[in-house]
Structure formats: C-alpha cells, structure tokens
Design a protein around this motif. Structure first.
Motif, mmCIF file in Angstrom:
data_model
loop_
_atom_site.group_PDB
_atom_site.id
_atom_site.type_symbol
_atom_site.label_atom_id
_atom_site.label_comp_id
_atom_site.label_asym_id
_atom_site.label_seq_id
_atom_site.Cartn_x
_atom_site.Cartn_y
_atom_site.Cartn_z
ATOM 1 N N ASP A 274 1.586 13.267 -4.823
ATOM 2 C CA ASP A 274 1.753 11.882 -4.674
ATOM 3 C C ASP A 274 0.255 11.178 -4.724
ATOM 4 O O ASP A 274 -0.617 11.603 -4.501
ATOM 5 C CB ASP A 274 2.265 11.557 -3.187
ATOM 6 C CG ASP A 274 3.568 12.002 -3.002
ATOM 7 O OD1 ASP A 274 4.383 12.021 -3.959
ATOM 8 O OD2 ASP A 274 4.283 11.671 -2.033
ATOM 9 N N ASN B 167 0.903 -1.260 0.082
ATOM 10 C CA ASN B 167 -0.069 -0.003 -0.186
ATOM 11 C C ASN B 167 0.811 1.374 0.085
ATOM 12 O O ASN B 167 1.845 1.226 0.808
ATOM 13 C CB ASN B 167 -0.855 -0.057 1.174
ATOM 14 C CG ASN B 167 -2.058 -1.052 1.225
ATOM 15 O OD1 ASN B 167 -2.217 -1.565 0.220
ATOM 16 N ND2 ASN B 167 -2.589 -1.464 2.409
ATOM 17 N N VAL B 168 0.407 2.393 -0.806
ATOM 18 C CA VAL B 168 1.150 3.463 -0.846
ATOM 19 C C VAL B 168 0.361 4.535 -0.316
ATOM 20 O O VAL B 168 -0.883 4.766 -0.759
ATOM 21 C CB VAL B 168 1.655 3.887 -2.407
ATOM 22 C CG1 VAL B 168 2.173 5.109 -2.459
ATOM 23 C CG2 VAL B 168 2.685 2.669 -2.949
ATOM 24 N N SER B 169 0.479 5.381 0.547
ATOM 25 C CA SER B 169 -0.244 6.484 1.257
ATOM 26 C C SER B 169 0.670 7.781 0.592
ATOM 27 O O SER B 169 1.806 8.297 1.051
ATOM 28 C CB SER B 169 -0.157 6.725 2.711
ATOM 29 O OG SER B 169 -0.903 7.652 2.990
ATOM 30 N N GLU C 130 -10.916 -1.047 -3.674
ATOM 31 C CA GLU C 130 -10.373 -1.586 -2.274
ATOM 32 C C GLU C 130 -11.328 -2.512 -1.864
ATOM 33 O O GLU C 130 -10.683 -3.430 -0.958
ATOM 34 C CB GLU C 130 -10.383 -0.337 -1.303
ATOM 35 C CG GLU C 130 -9.390 0.744 -1.829
ATOM 36 C CD GLU C 130 -9.437 1.772 -0.749
ATOM 37 O OE1 GLU C 130 -10.056 1.600 0.360
ATOM 38 O OE2 GLU C 130 -8.631 2.718 -0.978
ATOM 39 N N GLN D 64 -3.254 1.114 -3.710
ATOM 40 C CA GLN D 64 -3.405 -0.358 -2.769
ATOM 41 C C GLN D 64 -2.397 -1.381 -3.480
ATOM 42 O O GLN D 64 -2.107 -1.370 -4.553
ATOM 43 C CB GLN D 64 -4.917 -0.690 -2.902
ATOM 44 C CG GLN D 64 -5.889 0.088 -2.397
ATOM 45 C CD GLN D 64 -5.591 0.539 -0.851
ATOM 46 O OE1 GLN D 64 -5.178 -0.608 -0.090
ATOM 47 N NE2 GLN D 64 -5.769 1.734 -0.416
ATOM 48 N N THR E 46 -2.276 7.788 -3.892
ATOM 49 C CA THR E 46 -2.357 6.826 -3.014
ATOM 50 C C THR E 46 -2.781 5.585 -3.683
ATOM 51 O O THR E 46 -4.011 5.432 -4.338
ATOM 52 C CB THR E 46 -3.522 7.343 -1.991
ATOM 53 O OG1 THR E 46 -2.908 8.366 -1.307
ATOM 54 C CG2 THR E 46 -3.940 6.448 -0.808
ATOM 55 N N ASN F 101 1.792 11.287 0.701
ATOM 56 C CA ASN F 101 1.876 12.251 1.957
ATOM 57 C C ASN F 101 2.434 13.694 1.302
ATOM 58 O O ASN F 101 2.090 14.785 2.151
ATOM 59 C CB ASN F 101 3.097 11.806 2.828
ATOM 60 C CG ASN F 101 2.680 10.614 3.478
ATOM 61 O OD1 ASN F 101 1.422 10.343 3.819
ATOM 62 N ND2 ASN F 101 3.868 9.988 3.837
#
Length: 664
Positions: A505, A497-499, A632, A509, A507, A501
């Motif tokens: 950027d 997973n990439v969030s 998701e 899954q 986000t 910040n």
C-alpha cells in the motif's frame, strides 16, 4: 418429722419464694421499663414530629430524621399488650418477626439520623426551631437534643434479651411457662444478632456503593505500595483463571442473578436512549411547522382543511402526546436507570473481593493462618456475597415488573395517540373528500408533475453550482513526468490523505498525482487500485482517486501538448454531464478560468521557519516541497512573509466568488 427434715423443707420453700419474688420483680421491671420506653417513643414519633411538621421548617427532612419510628412504635405497642403472654406459654412468634423487621431498619438508619441532627445544629434557623419544639413538647423529659429520643430504640432492643434472661433464671424448669419463656429469650437473642448482622451488611453496602468523583490528582494520591500489591495480586488471580491454572469457582445462583441484572440494565438503558431520541426528533418535527408551508397543489378548500388539520396536530395532539411520553415513560426510565449504579458498584466490588478471598484461602491452605486484615477481607467478601445473593434477585424481580409496566404505558399512550388522530380525522373526513374518483387521480398526476418539474429545476441548479469545483494544488513537475510515461486519461489526483496499512500500500497526501495502472488488485478487488506515484508503485483505495480536473495545467504547458490536455478536459467534463460532450481540440476551448491558491484552514506557525495562515488568505507558492524534497510542506509567501506550511492546508480555487466561502 425430725428437725433436719423440717429445716430442709423450710429452706426449699424459702428458696422458691425468693425465686418467685425475683421473677415477679423482673417481670415488673420489664413491663414498667417498656411503659416508660413507649411513652418516650410516642412523644418523639408523634408529638415532636407533628409539632415540627406544623411549623413547616424549610429544608428540614422529617422523613429522614424520624424514619422508622412509626413502625417501631407500632410493634412496641403490641409488645406491651402481650408481655404477660410470654410467661403463660403464649409466645407470639409473629410479633417477634415484626419486631425484627422494624428494629433492623431503624438501627441501620440510626447513623444517618444522627448525621442529619449534626448538620441541623450548624444551621441556626433550623436548630432554633427544633430547640423550641423540645422546650415546648418535651420539657418534662429534660431533653435538649433529639438524640435523647432517637437513641432509645437502639438501647431498648439490646435490653430485651437481658430482661428476659433474668426472668428465665428466676423461673423454675417445672413451671408451665418455662419452655415458652426459654424460646422467647433465644428468639430475642437471635433477633439482636440478625439486627447487628443487617446493620453490618448495610454499612458494607453504603461503603462500596458510594460513587466517588475523584480528580486525577486524588486518584494518583491513592496509589501506594499496598494498593499496587493488591492490584497485582488480583491481576495474578485473573491470569490464573484465564489460563486454566486455577479453576473458576462458580456459584450458579449468583452468576444467573448477575447475568439477568446486566440484561435488564441494558434493556432499560436502550429504552431510555430510544425514548430520548424519539422525543428529540418529535421536537424537531414540531419546529418545522409544516402547516405554514402547504403547497397550493390542490383546490383551495382542501388545502385550507389540510392546514387546519396539521395545525391542530402540531399544537394540540402532538404536544399532549409528548407531555405524556415524558412524564409517564421518560422520567420513570431515568429514575429506574439511576437505580442500577449502586448494584453495579457492589457487583464490581464483589468481583474484586472474590479475587482477594481466593488468594487468602490459598495462603491459609499453605500456611494455616491469616492476618487480622485478611480475616476481615474474608468476612467482607462473605457479607457482600450473602447480600447480593439475597437482594439481587429481589431487585431484578422489582425492576422487571416496573419495566413491564413502562412498556405497557408505551403501548397505551401510542394507542391513545392513534385514537385521538383517528377520532379527529373521522370528524372532518368529509371535508377532504373529492367530488369524484377521476378528479382525485387527475389532481394526483398534476401534483406529481409539478413536483417532478421542481425536482428537475433543483438538479439543474445543483449541477450548475458543481461545475466549478475546489481543486487542490499539485506538483507540476510530477505531472509533466507522468504525462511522459502515461496518457492523460490515466492521470488521477488523490482527494484525501491515504495511509498505507497493508503490504504494497502507498501513503499519499491529498492533491498528489498518480497514474492508474490497474483498477483492481491481484485478487480482483475493484476498490483497491494499482497506481504509479512517480517512482513507487502500489495500491490505494479507488474511492480516494479522482481524474485530473480540467484547466489545472492549461497555462503551464505548451500547445504541443494540447491534444493530451484536451483528453483530460473532455474526460473530466463527461463525468459531470448527464450526456457525453463531443471531442474537440483545445484551441477551440474558451479562455480558461484563472485560479489562485488560498488557505483552507487556520495554521499557527510554531517557529521562524514556518508561516501562519488564516482561512481564505491568498498564498503564493514558491516551492512545492521543503529542503529535503518532501511535498508535505510548501515554501510559500503570505503577506510578504516567507515560511513553510502544510501542503494539505492549501486549496486552488477560481479567482472569483470562492474566497468568501473559506473566510468564515
């Protein structure tokens, strides 16, 4: 001489005689009461204590019950022998100092003695033994409790100033012993003041150094208007200090002591943790028992000698070293570390009380007066400050000495370990020697070659096991969309997973597909890649992207796209192989392995629209998104039941051999 002069002279003589008579009576009372006091004290400190010690009553703390009585008995004995000197100008100041030291410790611990006796009264076995001792040893005194004896030093120390004052009042100022007697009376009054002050400080220490393990309910129960107002007042003072509105009052001696205290505390704690880790690692090393697994890489005799050496090292030398390390280093460090808790509490309370003290001083300047509680808070702060200013440097000095001794012990036991190992090796060194230098290097090369062969075999086995990787399910429609716009070698899959910040950027899954646009960001950072997620462009960490694995879409796309798919296969395979694989068309590839989707983690349904999962359970994906198009959540069928589950709880694995690894 006329009659009036005679009567006046006779009156003065009679008055002097009466004063002298009262003086002698007061001195006699002082000496006799001291003798009776000494007799009771001797009976308590020796006879009763020895009698109880001979009985060996379990759980009876004689040191706590009679603590300080020996010192009081000793100074009382000296005082009794030297009472006459006070009236002849030979006041013993050294004796007064010893008297103060002995009595202030006794009076400070008196409450603890009474508490111990109260606890023993609740224990029938212990109190029965104490009562029998009192009847046997102290029957003539009529005492039925130990308090009868324990309270006598507390009462006696308060009578000394009164008795001496009586003697002084009946001593003529012209008497040669008057000055010394006056000094002794003042000194005894100061002694009583010092004892009371020390006892008050000890009570403050006991109150504020006590550790309280309160539950959340108890902590909340203590919250009231008074506590909230006090916290708010302290916070206000801190804000004033930090913003510069109110200058910080500095006490260099106190600040230096506190700073040194925390440095020492950190050093002791670090040394304790390192020692604990060292002992743990040593135990792991012992549990390996490497002497059982010596490879036969050299001649048999040398191997046997090496095994014997390692066995003795593991069974004799290292256990002895570990025992000494625990008893001489670790246990003293634990005890030393526990000593810091009370001073830490006192320093913390001192900081809080200092903020209260500043607030009260501001009020006194503005209003000119303070309440009784506020005056008590000021006195408490002064007592704490005086105590820490006096005792904290002593504490630091003692702990530094102990710390230095522990470090010396660390060096000593390590030196002893090295000496023991060297001594043992020197005794058996001839057994390890090779016949010639060439033979030694030859065996060394052979050993390295055999080790290299084993390492290569391990690498081959590892590579073969890694050929089939666990892959994540993906959205096939999205893959088809990306392949229309980008070449297959540009397609990557998100491995975790990439969030997002930062600005721009993305986000994403785990399992999402993206197309690589640029392997750097605008500043040239190679760890941040620019990608297209099928509509949105942005940056993601390059370490969380992996080229699309082979075989993931072979069954789902027509042969017209075989050339594109072939590039993906060859590109992915080339990453796993040490040498690049040749280009070849897809139609020449063997039939791809069949895959299935299973649950990687346990999931419990929270409603009728969700489905529960168990690790390793086969899952049939009906829709790779929910009703809102969010990928998701997947609509799946598990054991005949339909429902939504998190998409990152699912993995795609080969049909054989992989399910068992998840069903743990």
């Amino acid at each position: 001489m006329d009659d009036s002069s005679y009567e006046e002279l006779n009156g003065k003589f009679t008055s002097a005689s009466k004063m002298e008579e009262k003086q002698m009576k007061a001195i006699k009372e002082l000496v006799e009461t001291e003798k009776r006091y000494f007799t009771l004290l001797h009976l308590c400190a020796t006879d009763i204590r020895n009698h109880l010690q001979f009985k060996q009553v379990p759980e009876l703390d004689l040191e706590g019950l009679f603590g300080g009585t020996d010192e009081v008995l000793h100074v009382s004995s000296n005082l009794l022998k030297n009472l006459e000197d006070a009236a002849t100008g030979k006041s013993d100041q050294v004796l007064l100092i010893k008297l103060e030291d002995a009595y202030k410790e006794y009076c400070a611990n008196y409450e603890n003695m009474l508490q111990l006796e109260t606890n023993y009264k609740k224990n029938e076995i212990i109190w029965k033994e104490i009562a029998e001792t009192l009847n046997e040893v102290g029957a003539h005194t009529g005492a039925i409790t130990l308090t009868f004896f324990l309270v006598t030093p507390v009462q006696r120390i308060g009578k000394y100033p009164l008795l001496l004052k009586t003697v002084l009042e009946n001593t003529a100022p012209s008497d040669e012993g008057y000055t010394a007697l006056e000094k002794a009376t003042v000194a005894m009054q100061e002694l009583n003041y010092n004892i009371n002050e020390y006892k008050r400080l000890k009570e403050v220490v006991t109150k504020y150094s006590r550790q309280e393990n309160l539950s959340l309910r108890d902590t909340i129960g203590r919250i009231n208007k008074h506590s909230i107002a006090k916290k708010a007042s302290r916070l206000s003072q801190v804000i004033k200090h930090e913003t510069g509105i109110l200058p910080k009052v500095k006490d260099k001696d106190y600040d230096d002591s506190v700073k040194l205290f925390y440095i020492i505390e950190k050093n002791v704690t670090t040394l304790k943790k390192n020692t604990e880790s060292f002992i743990t690692n040593m135990e792991h090393f012992q549990n390996l028992r490497s002497y059982h697994y010596v490879p036969n890489l050299v001649e048999e005799h040398t191997t046997i000698c090496y095994q014997e050496f390692i066995q003795i090292l593991h069974q004799m030398i290292i256990p002895e070293f570990k025992r000494r390390l625990k008893s001489i280093i670790y246990e003293p460090l634990c005890a030393l570390s526990n000593l810091f808790s009370s001073p830490q509490q006192l320093v913390k309370k001192h900081n809080d009380k200092f903020l209260d003290y500043e607030k009260i001083q501001e009020k006194i300047k503005e209003e000119g007066n303070a309440s009784y509680e506020e005056k008590a808070a000021v006195e408490t702060y002064k007592a704490l400050h005086s105590l820490l200013l006096t005792e904290l440097p002593k504490f630091n000095s003692i702990v530094l000495q102990l710390h230095a001794q522990i470090l010396q012990a660390v060096m000593t036991i390590h030196r002893d370990l090295a000496n023991n190992v060297l001594q043992f090796i020197s005794q058996h060194l001839h057994e390890f020697l090779f016949s010639s230098k060439d033979n030694f290097w030859q065996q060394t090369e052979e050993t390295l070659q055999k080790s290299s062969v084993k390492l290569e075999m391990f690498c081959q086995i590892f590579e073969s096991m890694m050929e089939q990787a666990i892959e994540q399910p993906y959205n096939e429609e999205k893959l088809e969309t990306l392949l229309k716009k980008y070449s297959p070698e540009k397609i990557y899959q998100v491995t975790s997973n990439v969030s997002g910040n930062k600005e721009l950027d993305l986000t994403l899954q785990r399992g999402d597909l993206v197309a690589l646009l640029q392997s750097t960001d605008t500043r040239g950072n190679t760890n941040r890649w620019l990608v297209d997620s099928g509509g949105h462009r942005g940056f993601v960490p390059g370490g969380k992207l992996s080229p699309l694995q082979p075989g993931k879409h072979l069954n789902n796309f027509p042969l017209s796209q075989c050339s594109s798919v072939g590039h993906i296969v060859d590109g992915a395979m080339s990453r796993r192989k040490s040498s690049p694989s040749p280009e070849r068309p897809l139609c020449l590839l063997p039939e791809p392995m069949q895959y299935e989707v299973i649950a990687a983690y346990q999931f419990t349904a929270r409603g009728p629209h969700e489905a529960s999962l168990q690790p390793g359970q086969p899952v049939k994906i009906l829709e790779a998104h929910d009703k809102k198009g969010n990928n998701e959540w997947y609509l799946v069928e598990v054991n005949g039941q339909r429902g939504y589950v998190p998409s990152n709880y699912l993995v795609k694995v080969p049909c054989t051999g992989w399910r068992k690894s998840f069903a743990l």
